[in-house]
Design an enzyme around this catalytic site. Structure first.
Site, PDB file in Angstrom:
ATOM      1  N   SER A  71       0.980  -1.183   0.103  1.00  0.00           N
ATOM      2  CA  SER A  71       0.076   0.099   0.229  1.00  0.00           C
ATOM      3  C   SER A  71       1.408   1.536  -0.009  1.00  0.00           C
ATOM      4  O   SER A  71       1.694   1.189   0.738  1.00  0.00           O
ATOM      5  CB  SER A  71      -0.649   0.517   0.965  1.00  0.00           C
ATOM      6  N   GLU A  72       0.903   1.787  -1.368  1.00  0.00           N
ATOM      7  CA  GLU A  72       2.032   2.968  -1.132  1.00  0.00           C
ATOM      8  C   GLU A  72       2.148   4.125  -0.312  1.00  0.00           C
ATOM      9  O   GLU A  72       2.307   5.091  -0.292  1.00  0.00           O
ATOM     10  CB  GLU A  72       1.603   3.687  -2.890  1.00  0.00           C
ATOM     11  N   ASN A  73       0.995   3.774   0.608  1.00  0.00           N
ATOM     12  CA  ASN A  73       0.469   5.322   2.085  1.00  0.00           C
ATOM     13  C   ASN A  73       2.214   4.947   2.765  1.00  0.00           C
ATOM     14  O   ASN A  73       2.384   5.645   3.933  1.00  0.00           O
ATOM     15  CB  ASN A  73      -0.286   5.124   1.913  1.00  0.00           C
TER      16      ASN A  73
END
Lengths: 212, 236
Positions: A46-48
């Protein structure tokens, strides 16, 4: 019968191989997580700032400090790790993520993708999409073959602002699967959804494909 | 020993705010945002702010507070889809907006804090993001140059901090906060829990205190944007 959203997600899940690190976009790509084939173990990024995304929490384990890139509450797994945004995109831009499955508004015959902006209408931003298509080893786009007005979304050139150029390796639509083995080659039809005839695909595709 | 600990968010911003200032604010969506410091920035009355933040908050919360009061002149963000007031001000031409791809934004802030004035990346090649930017070929591939970003003040949210400003972040509330801590001329941090120096195992400090000038302990609301749960009956 053309494929449903869930059918498309299921077909996209077939592209996941054992051991892959995977980034799934918002929309149909999110559904891919429900169809990971038996015996295939993948780690979702998840890119966060998380590897090893777990399922949605039970009501009594919701943590506001734990969300996915779609801002939904999620959970961690035994394998999970957390990191900052620069490190997250080092993974993405450095080519460490095996596959990105993302939604699209338009795809061009040269593998360009547009999925972040409709001028004058929608002001949301590209988020991590431009980084993903530029950096991930293999990019699979999932979209309806035509828009609501019936116009082809698989085009000679994208008319919307691009997210990336010559970066899409496979397109999965409600009508079938279109892939190209090498970066510069034309896409060809590699699968048709059940009951869909090649003539229908041709009629609904403006892009120049290798029709075989 | 210099004292980094302040009592309230307003105290911690004392003397730091001015019209036309550049502010960084950590967070992804509403996760890991320095909500007390943002509210104190609004109360400071500073105008014409350039705000560098991945998102623009939501209506009435986070940076949305400063949009309501028209204190923000320009946003540098990657995604602003959750804020109607933002969209309205932007479409009406009242607000400047600079979209950055999320990874480019993160790396620009990291570079700014590390004394790196610019770097090359593939992200955005062939898109509007590349317009007007120098390009260069490496190994036959085209890259665009992006510049480092700094701020007059960086507002950071951490989980725990000690009185020397050593920080630990919690889960995905980390996001942009560690890089922003390095890129502020002055970095102000709010933590859920302020502890005495020496409380942390030095092996597990995410941000060393050198980057932190001011720190407060403050209670956060931690609003959730997309509450998503599964049913207990569902066997996974």
């Amino acid at each position: 019968m053309p494929w449903t959203r869930d059918d498309m997600a299921k077909r996209a899940a077939q592209e996941l191989k054992d051991g892959f690190y995977v980034n799934l976009g918002i929309g149909i790509p999110t559904l891919v997580a429900n169809h990971i084939p038996d015996g295939v173990d993948v780690t979702l990024q998840s890119e966060n700032g998380m590897l090893g995304m777990g399922p949605f929490p039970y009501a009594d384990e919701v943590d506001p400090d734990l969300i996915n890139a779609g801002k939904q509450t999620i959970t961690e797994l035994r394998r999970s790790s957390y990191f900052n945004s620069a490190e997250s995109f080092a993974m993405i831009r450095g080519g460490h993520i095996d596959i990105s499955i993302l939604g699209a508004m338009q795809i061009s015959e040269g593998g360009d993708i547009a999925n972040w902006m409709i001028p004058g209408k929608m002001v949301k931003g590209m988020g991590g999409a431009m980084d993903l298509v530029a950096g991930v080893k293999r990019c699979v786009a999932v979209m309806d073959h035509t828009n609501r007005a019936g116009a082809s979304k698989f085009l000679p050139q994208c008319t919307l602002p691009l997210t990336g150029r010559n970066c899409i390796d496979m397109v999965i639509t409600d009508l079938g699967v279109f892939s190209r083995p090498e970066g510069e080659a034309k896409f060809r039809v590699t699968e048709l959804a059940p009951g869909v005839e090649m003539d229908e695909v041709k009629a609904k595709t403006e892009a120049d494909l290798d029709w075989g | 020993m210099s004292n980094k600990v302040f009592k309230t968010a307003a105290d911690a911003l004392q003397g730091l705010t001015f019209d036309g200032m550049v502010v960084m604010a950590g967070g992804f969506g509403l996760c890991g945002i320095p909500e007390n410091l943002i509210a104190a920035l609004r109360d400071s009355g500073a105008q014409n702010i350039t705000a560098i933040s991945n998102n623009a908050g939501v209506d009435g919360f986070g940076l949305g507070l400063l949009l309501e009061t028209r204190q923000i002149k320009k946003m540098v963000s990657s995604y602003v889809g959750e804020n109607k007031e933002f969209e309205r001000q932007f479409l009406a031409g009242e607000l400047d907006l600079e979209f950055n791809p999320q990874g480019t934004l993160a790396e620009r802030i990291r570079a700014g804090g590390a004394g790196i004035p610019g770097f090359y990346t593939k992200t955005g090649v062939g898109t509007v993001i590349a317009e007007g930017k120098p390009t260069r070929e490496f190994d036959g591939e085209e890259y665009i140059m992006e510049t480092g970003l700094k701020a007059d003040v960086a507002l950071v949210k951490a989980w725990r901090g000690d009185t020397q400003g050593n920080l630990q972040f919690k889960k995905t509330a980390r996001n942009f906060n560690p890089m922003m801590a390095t890129a502020g001329k002055v970095t102000v941090v709010e933590v859920d829990e302020l502890v005495e120096v020496g409380s942390f195992d030095p092996n597990y400090i995410h941000t060393p205190g050198i980057y932190v000038q001011r720190i407060i302990e403050a209670k956060c609301e931690k609003r959730i944007e997309q509450l998503t749960v599964r049913e207990k009956e569902e066997v996974q």
